[in-house]
Scaffold this motif. Structure first.
Motif, PDB file in Angstrom:
ATOM      1  N   THR A   1       0.809  -1.221   0.000  1.00  0.00           N
ATOM      2  CA  THR A   1       0.000   0.000   0.000  1.00  0.00           C
ATOM      3  C   THR A   1       0.842   1.271   0.000  1.00  0.00           C
ATOM      4  N   GLY A   2       2.013   1.259   0.599  1.00  0.00           N
ATOM      5  CA  GLY A   2       2.906   2.413   0.543  1.00  0.00           C
ATOM      6  C   GLY A   2       2.507   3.578   1.433  1.00  0.00           C
ATOM      7  N   ARG A   3       3.445   4.489   1.608  1.00  0.00           N
ATOM      8  CA  ARG A   3       3.243   5.678   2.451  1.00  0.00           C
ATOM      9  C   ARG A   3       3.296   6.949   1.625  1.00  0.00           C
ATOM     10  N   LEU A   4       2.758   8.009   2.214  1.00  0.00           N
ATOM     11  CA  LEU A   4       3.001   9.355   1.729  1.00  0.00           C
ATOM     12  C   LEU A   4       4.281   9.863   2.389  1.00  0.00           C
ATOM     13  N   VAL A   5       5.207  10.390   1.608  1.00  0.00           N
ATOM     14  CA  VAL A   5       6.431  10.994   2.137  1.00  0.00           C
ATOM     15  C   VAL A   5       6.421  12.458   1.719  1.00  0.00           C
TER      16      VAL A   5
ATOM     17  N   LEU B   1      -3.769  14.968  -1.296  1.00  0.00           N
ATOM     18  CA  LEU B   1      -2.732  13.933  -1.182  1.00  0.00           C
ATOM     19  C   LEU B   1      -3.347  12.549  -1.004  1.00  0.00           C
ATOM     20  N   SER B   2      -4.396  12.491  -0.203  1.00  0.00           N
ATOM     21  CA  SER B   2      -5.050  11.217   0.073  1.00  0.00           C
ATOM     22  C   SER B   2      -5.647  10.614  -1.195  1.00  0.00           C
ATOM     23  N   TYR B   3      -6.337  11.439  -1.978  1.00  0.00           N
ATOM     24  CA  TYR B   3      -6.980  10.929  -3.189  1.00  0.00           C
ATOM     25  C   TYR B   3      -5.973  10.621  -4.281  1.00  0.00           C
ATOM     26  N   PHE B   4      -4.917  11.403  -4.366  1.00  0.00           N
ATOM     27  CA  PHE B   4      -3.883  11.100  -5.346  1.00  0.00           C
ATOM     28  C   PHE B   4      -3.224   9.764  -5.004  1.00  0.00           C
ATOM     29  N   ARG B   5      -2.906   9.580  -3.724  1.00  0.00           N
ATOM     30  CA  ARG B   5      -2.306   8.309  -3.295  1.00  0.00           C
ATOM     31  C   ARG B   5      -3.232   7.147  -3.612  1.00  0.00           C
ATOM     32  N   ALA B   6      -4.517   7.304  -3.318  1.00  0.00           N
ATOM     33  CA  ALA B   6      -5.472   6.237  -3.586  1.00  0.00           C
ATOM     34  C   ALA B   6      -5.514   5.906  -5.076  1.00  0.00           C
ATOM     35  N   GLY B   7      -5.426   6.938  -5.912  1.00  0.00           N
ATOM     36  CA  GLY B   7      -5.478   6.713  -7.345  1.00  0.00           C
ATOM     37  C   GLY B   7      -4.271   5.955  -7.879  1.00  0.00           C
ATOM     38  N   VAL B   8      -3.080   6.362  -7.465  1.00  0.00           N
ATOM     39  CA  VAL B   8      -1.880   5.717  -8.011  1.00  0.00           C
ATOM     40  C   VAL B   8      -1.661   4.335  -7.414  1.00  0.00           C
TER      41      VAL B   8
ATOM     42  N   ILE C   1       9.023   4.684  -6.355  1.00  0.00           N
ATOM     43  CA  ILE C   1       8.084   5.797  -6.252  1.00  0.00           C
ATOM     44  C   ILE C   1       6.852   5.484  -7.089  1.00  0.00           C
ATOM     45  N   ALA C   2       5.665   5.612  -6.481  1.00  0.00           N
ATOM     46  CA  ALA C   2       4.414   5.327  -7.184  1.00  0.00           C
ATOM     47  C   ALA C   2       3.843   6.560  -7.866  1.00  0.00           C
TER      48      ALA C   2
ATOM     49  N   HIS D   1      -4.251   2.446  -6.611  1.00  0.00           N
ATOM     50  CA  HIS D   1      -5.474   1.718  -6.960  1.00  0.00           C
ATOM     51  C   HIS D   1      -6.235   1.284  -5.716  1.00  0.00           C
ATOM     52  N   LYS D   2      -6.389   2.243  -4.803  1.00  0.00           N
ATOM     53  CA  LYS D   2      -7.131   1.977  -3.576  1.00  0.00           C
ATOM     54  C   LYS D   2      -8.395   2.822  -3.548  1.00  0.00           C
ATOM     55  N   LYS D   3      -9.385   2.372  -2.811  1.00  0.00           N
ATOM     56  CA  LYS D   3     -10.611   3.136  -2.649  1.00  0.00           C
ATOM     57  C   LYS D   3     -10.376   4.265  -1.649  1.00  0.00           C
TER      58      LYS D   3
END
Length: 323
Positions: free
Chosen positions: A47-51, A297-304, A140-141, A306-308
């Motif tokens: 799932t990865g983190r935001l940095v 940031l949350s929605y961009f992370r979810a998009g790249v 990097i995603a 592929h998370k809801k």
């Protein structure tokens, strides 16, 4: 690779203590001891983190309000003090961007233990995020670059790059300028440069910036460093055509340091990127509107990844995204 110090030590008290959900500690990356602010649960594998990376003369504290929002949404995220700023070790003599590249690369590798990371950077942090994205070997995603300098900068940044006025004055004045005068000027200038509306400036955040300029000598030293950085930015983006990961470029209409034209220029240089222009934001939108930035940031992370997404984003439902 330099060994990473995995044990996080208890962080000393800060003027910006922030919510208790923000965990503070210290680690070492690429031989640089630094402070880390972390929120959220340990990510599930894959799932990865935001940095999050801050700008010049800033620190990880700039992300505290947004980190609190991300914590509430259960998003794992981390912000670090870049070398030379906050509580990190100072930069060594020589090229600045090369040192920052090595540091950011090791941060990315360390926090990719559960999956590829999503980088978010403001100002200089945006620059470092873009440079990291040019390196295919880094896990990097995706990247969110906010007000990265060096594309189309304001007259103020260009003036600093040529020869900052305070340095000219330093050579001509018979006596040093008193510290209280320097601090008074900084308290006047800082809110106008960082915020869209200076009246909304947070006193604690302004104090964090003005604390970097306690006297005239330190001010001229910082400006001399800024001059070197502006010079290095002239060749900072030579590999942008190598960026293949998703890239969201955020441009701010009330940015007095990096104009919105810079965001449009970056968007044009990376054809697959997306551009978001927010006319009401200043140079540090994480201070202007931390809720919207956290949602972004949350929605961009979810998009790249592929998370809801966890919740509806006010930032993305407005008619502000183009490209």
């Amino acid at each position: 690779m330099t060994a990473v110090q995995r044990e996080i030590e208890a962080a000393p008290g800060s003027r910006l203590a922030g919510p208790e959900v923000v965990r503070a500690g210290h680690r070492s990356f690429a031989g640089v001891r630094t402070r880390v602010l972390e929120v959220g649960p340990k990510p599930k594998r894959g799932t990865g983190r935001l940095v999050l990376l801050h700008g010049y003369c800033d620190s990880a504290d700039t992300w505290r309000p947004a980190l609190a929002e991300l914590a509430a949404a259960g998003i794992p995220a981390v912000a670090v003090d870049l070398p030379g700023f906050g509580e990190a070790d100072p930069l060594r003599p020589g090229a600045m961007l090369a040192q920052l590249d090595a540091f950011v690369a090791e941060v990315v590798r360390f926090y990719s233990d559960r999956g590829k990371v999503v980088l978010g950077g403001n100002s200089l942090g945006g620059t470092m995020s873009l440079r990291a994205a040019c390196r295919d070997e880094l896990p990097i995603a995706g990247v969110v670059s906010i007000a990265a300098p060096g594309f189309v900068d304001s007259w103020l940044v260009r003036t600093v790059g040529k020869y900052p006025l305070p340095l000219r004055l330093a050579a001509s004045l018979p006596l040093p300028v008193p510290g209280f005068v320097v601090r008074t000027i900084a308290e006047f200038v800082v809110p106008r440069l960082l915020y869209a509306d200076r009246a909304a400036a947070d006193v604690a955040h302004v104090a964090r910036f003005t604390g970097l300029f306690p006297d005239f000598r330190s001010t001229t030293s910082r400006l001399d460093q800024a001059r070197q950085l502006v010079a290095e930015l002239a060749e900072a983006y030579e590999g942008l055509d190598g960026i293949t990961v998703p890239l969201l470029v955020v441009a701010c209409g009330k940015d007095r340091l990096v104009t919105a034209a810079a965001g449009r220029r970056l968007h044009a240089l990376v054809p697959h990127s997306r551009l978001m222009l927010r006319e009401e934001w200043g140079h540090c939108p994480q201070l202007d509107d931390p809720v919207a930035i956290a949602d972004l940031l949350s929605y961009f992370r979810a998009g790249v990844l592929h998370k809801k997404p966890r919740r509806r984003s006010a930032a993305l439902t407005q008619k502000a995204a183009v490209g």
